[in-house]
Design an enzyme around this catalytic site. Sequence first.
Site, PDB file in Angstrom:
ATOM      1  N   GLN A  66       0.720 -18.619  21.923  1.00 55.85           N
ATOM      2  CA  GLN A  66       1.520 -17.439  22.229  1.00 55.85           C
ATOM      3  C   GLN A  66       0.799 -16.172  21.786  1.00 55.85           C
ATOM      4  OE1 GLN A  66       5.674 -17.543  21.187  1.00 55.85           O
ATOM      5  NE2 GLN A  66       5.758 -19.759  21.377  1.00 55.85           N
ATOM      6  N   ASN A  67      -0.373 -16.316  21.218  1.00 53.33           N
ATOM      7  CA  ASN A  67      -1.137 -15.165  20.735  1.00 53.33           C
ATOM      8  C   ASN A  67      -1.958 -14.568  21.876  1.00 53.33           C
ATOM      9  OD1 ASN A  67      -0.169 -15.667  18.140  1.00 53.33           O
ATOM     10  ND2 ASN A  67      -1.835 -17.069  17.713  1.00 53.33           N
ATOM     11  N   ILE A  68      -2.181 -13.271  21.817  1.00 49.11           N
ATOM     12  CA  ILE A  68      -2.948 -12.592  22.871  1.00 49.11           C
ATOM     13  C   ILE A  68      -4.347 -12.204  22.401  1.00 49.11           C
ATOM     14  CG2 ILE A  68      -0.853 -11.706  23.952  1.00 49.11           C
ATOM     15  CD1 ILE A  68      -1.588  -8.942  22.767  1.00 49.11           C
ATOM     16  N   ASP A  69      -4.723 -12.616  21.196  1.00 51.06           N
ATOM     17  CA  ASP A  69      -5.953 -12.127  20.573  1.00 51.06           C
ATOM     18  C   ASP A  69      -7.228 -12.845  21.000  1.00 51.06           C
ATOM     19  OD1 ASP A  69      -5.648 -14.563  19.227  1.00 51.06           O
ATOM     20  OD2 ASP A  69      -4.876 -13.586  17.414  1.00 51.06           O
ATOM     21  N   HIS A  86       1.364 -15.786  26.910  1.00 54.14           N
ATOM     22  CA  HIS A  86       1.637 -14.364  27.136  1.00 54.14           C
ATOM     23  C   HIS A  86       0.409 -13.623  27.631  1.00 54.14           C
ATOM     24  CE1 HIS A  86       5.496 -14.994  25.280  1.00 54.14           C
ATOM     25  NE2 HIS A  86       4.917 -15.485  24.205  1.00 54.14           N
TER      26      HIS A  86
END
Length: 96
Positions: A66-69, A86
């Site tokens: 769920q991280n965008i990094d 995401h």
Amino acid sequence: LYSNLQKYNLPFAEAVFDIDYFVRNPLPFYALAKEMWPGHRYKPTPAHHFFRLLHDKGKLLRCFSQNIDSLERQAGLPADMIVAAHGNFDDAHVVP
């Protein structure tokens, strides 16, 4: 993430990701994106490297994040092994 957005003086916290707000005022989004850009400030953790190890040993079926990094990619996990719920910075592009 949302608790650190006061400095952008947004009308509501989610405005930083709202396309209508972005069209009127893109500066908060670009400032936040610069802070979060992979390799700029954050580095992969031992957990990210563990996912890579599992992949190298043939034990990882898929990494759901769920991280965008994009730290999974920075740790060396192939893009086809990652499901970014995401989105992430790997496929970032400019909005026309």
